[in-house]
Design an enzyme around this catalytic site. Structure first.
Site, short mmCIF file in Angstrom:
data_model
loop_
_atom_site.label_atom_id
_atom_site.label_comp_id
_atom_site.label_asym_id
_atom_site.label_seq_id
_atom_site.Cartn_x
_atom_site.Cartn_y
_atom_site.Cartn_z
N LYS A 1 0.71 -1.11 0.10
CA LYS A 1 -0.15 0.23 -0.01
C LYS A 1 0.89 1.22 -0.05
CE LYS A 1 -3.52 -1.78 2.94
NZ LYS A 1 -4.53 -2.37 2.07
N THR B 1 10.74 -3.63 2.29
CA THR B 1 9.92 -4.39 3.09
C THR B 1 10.64 -5.81 2.75
OG1 THR B 1 7.77 -4.89 3.54
CG2 THR B 1 8.15 -4.49 1.29
N LYS C 1 14.86 -6.45 4.44
CA LYS C 1 15.25 -5.19 5.39
C LYS C 1 16.65 -5.60 6.16
CE LYS C 1 10.53 -3.94 6.90
NZ LYS C 1 9.71 -3.69 8.25
N GLY D 1 6.39 -12.43 20.89
CA GLY D 1 7.12 -12.77 19.56
C GLY D 1 8.48 -11.90 19.92
N ALA E 1 10.17 -8.08 13.80
CA ALA E 1 9.10 -7.13 13.84
C ALA E 1 9.36 -6.56 15.46
CB ALA E 1 7.82 -7.78 13.70
N THR F 1 10.34 -19.31 21.98
CA THR F 1 11.93 -19.63 22.46
C THR F 1 12.26 -18.80 23.34
OG1 THR F 1 11.79 -20.39 19.91
CG2 THR F 1 14.09 -20.33 21.02
N LEU F 2 12.45 -18.90 24.46
CA LEU F 2 13.14 -18.06 25.54
C LEU F 2 14.16 -17.40 25.15
CD1 LEU F 2 12.83 -16.47 28.28
CD2 LEU F 2 13.75 -18.41 29.32
N TYR G 1 -2.36 -6.45 9.86
CA TYR G 1 -3.49 -5.95 9.74
C TYR G 1 -4.58 -6.71 8.89
CZ TYR G 1 -1.54 -3.93 5.59
OH TYR G 1 -0.82 -3.67 4.51
P1 ATR Z 1 9.21 -11.44 11.84
O1 ATR Z 1 10.44 -10.98 11.48
O2 ATR Z 1 8.12 -11.17 11.03
O3 ATR Z 1 9.30 -11.26 13.59
P2 ATR Z 1 10.32 -14.24 12.89
O4 ATR Z 1 11.67 -13.52 12.96
O5 ATR Z 1 10.23 -15.54 12.09
O6 ATR Z 1 9.32 -13.09 11.88
O7 ATR Z 1 9.54 -14.22 14.17
C1 ATR Z 1 8.42 -14.67 14.13
C2 ATR Z 1 7.78 -14.72 15.73
O8 ATR Z 1 6.76 -15.40 15.67
C3 ATR Z 1 8.94 -15.39 16.52
O9 ATR Z 1 8.68 -14.68 17.73
C4 ATR Z 1 8.48 -16.92 16.70
O10 ATR Z 1 8.81 -17.55 18.06
P3 ATR Z 1 10.10 -18.35 18.07
O11 ATR Z 1 11.30 -17.38 17.99
O12 ATR Z 1 9.82 -19.38 19.18
O13 ATR Z 1 10.16 -19.09 16.76
C5 ATR Z 1 6.98 -16.56 16.91
N1 ATR Z 1 6.20 -17.71 16.39
C6 ATR Z 1 6.19 -18.29 15.12
N2 ATR Z 1 5.48 -19.25 15.24
C7 ATR Z 1 4.90 -19.42 16.48
C8 ATR Z 1 4.14 -20.38 17.08
N3 ATR Z 1 3.72 -21.27 16.61
N4 ATR Z 1 3.69 -20.32 18.63
C9 ATR Z 1 4.59 -19.01 19.06
N5 ATR Z 1 5.25 -18.15 18.44
C10 ATR Z 1 5.43 -18.48 17.13
#
Ligand code: ATR
Length: 264
Positions: free
Chosen positions: A15, A61, A65, A126, A130, A151-152, A215
């Site tokens: 957009k 985008t 990035k 997350g 992002a 993932t802690l 969104y």
């Molecule tokens: P982006 O760049 O869009 O933030 P990313 O780096 O792949 O994408 O991160 C995606 C986020 O969604 C991460 O925090 C991921 O958690 P993990 O670090 O544990 O992978 C989270 N995420 C993706 N699938 C998930 C799921 N099924 N349950 C919980 N969190 C999830």
């Protein structure tokens, strides 16, 4: 004519051209702003060609990035902390300046919504790109952040990296205790698959508001729909953040912050 663009892959859905044209008309600036399909292999050469042929700036985008971040000569602090770039500008001396306006766009949207008071407790779901893109502006707006991630380790690394800028802690999604947050922000990409992170209903029931960085057209995102089923009264999706990041990018290029409320 001012030559600008947005680069991504895919790009047809973007957009940004409409938003930037709206700002340009508002500010009486003539703008040529095109969607550009980046090539996974040749992206760096494509960008070099764009700037060599008169390009003055662009938005970046997914999935470029981080690559745009690496190819720039100079970076803003918020861009350095995000380790990703959504806005490039060619400087008069020919160097490429990288910024990241995603976090400023989010903060501007939270202000617009009236949801930004100092020292609020914000839960971010997350810890991926992002999240990293918005942490510095949120901390600079004096928000107290809890990062919850499946993932802690990833959340801990981010909390450590940003700890010098404010109050930020990490927790495993599965270990989140039932506490009250003023705002919960979904920064996972799960909504794209029609899914929502697994968090205890009580956390949603107690919170003041929910925000989804994604969104959805004419409907609620899965995260906002779930929150509403638990009675959360205040919710917003990321369309305002998208417009906000575009407005801050426009400001980087043209030195004037456009009026954004008319678009939302
Ligand atoms: P982006 O760049 O869009 O933030 P990313 O780096 O792949 O994408 O991160 C995606 C986020 O969604 C991460 O925090 C991921 O958690 P993990 O670090 O544990 O992978 C989270 N995420 C993706 N699938 C998930 C799921 N099924 N349950 C919980 N969190 C999830």
């Amino acid at each position: 004519m001012n030559k600008y663009a947005v680069w991504g892959n895919p790009i047809a859905q973007s957009k940004s051209p409409e938003i930037q044209q709206h700002f340009a008309q508002q500010q009486k600036i003539e703008l040529d702003y095109q969607r550009m399909l980046g090539d996974e292999v040749r992206f760096e050469q494509q960008l070099a060609q764009f700037f060599a042929s008169g390009g003055q700036g662009c938005n970046i985008t997914a999935p470029f990035k981080e690559r745009a971040f690496r190819l720039a000569d100079l970076h803003s602090e918020r861009c350095l902390m995000a380790e990703a770039c959504n806005t490039l500008k060619k400087l008069p001396d020919g160097r490429l300046y990288a910024d990241n306006t995603d976090g400023a766009g989010l903060v501007t949207d939270l202000q617009r919504l009236g949801w930004l008071q100092p020292q609020q407790r914000i839960l971010i779901l997350g810890a991926g790109g992002a999240t990293k893109g918005v942490l510095l502006p949120l901390l600079q707006a004096q928000q107290q952040i809890t990062l919850a991630n499946r993932t802690l380790d990833k959340a801990e690394q981010l909390a450590q990296k940003f700890s010098g800028h404010g109050v930020i802690q990490a927790v495993a999604l599965s270990q989140l205790t039932t506490q009250r947050f003023d705002l919960i922000i979904n920064a996972t990409s799960l909504g794209l698959q029609g899914k929502v992170v697994d968090i205890a209903p009580a956390i949603l029931q107690k919170c003041g508001a929910v925000y989804d960085m994604q969104y959805a057209k004419a409907t609620d995102t899965p995260f906002l729909a779930l929150a509403k089923t638990y009675g959360v009264a205040k919710s917003a999706d990321g369309i305002g953040m998208l417009i906000g990041q575009a407005a801050h990018a426009f400001e980087v290029w043209f030195g004037v912050m456009p009026e954004i409320t008319l678009l939302i």
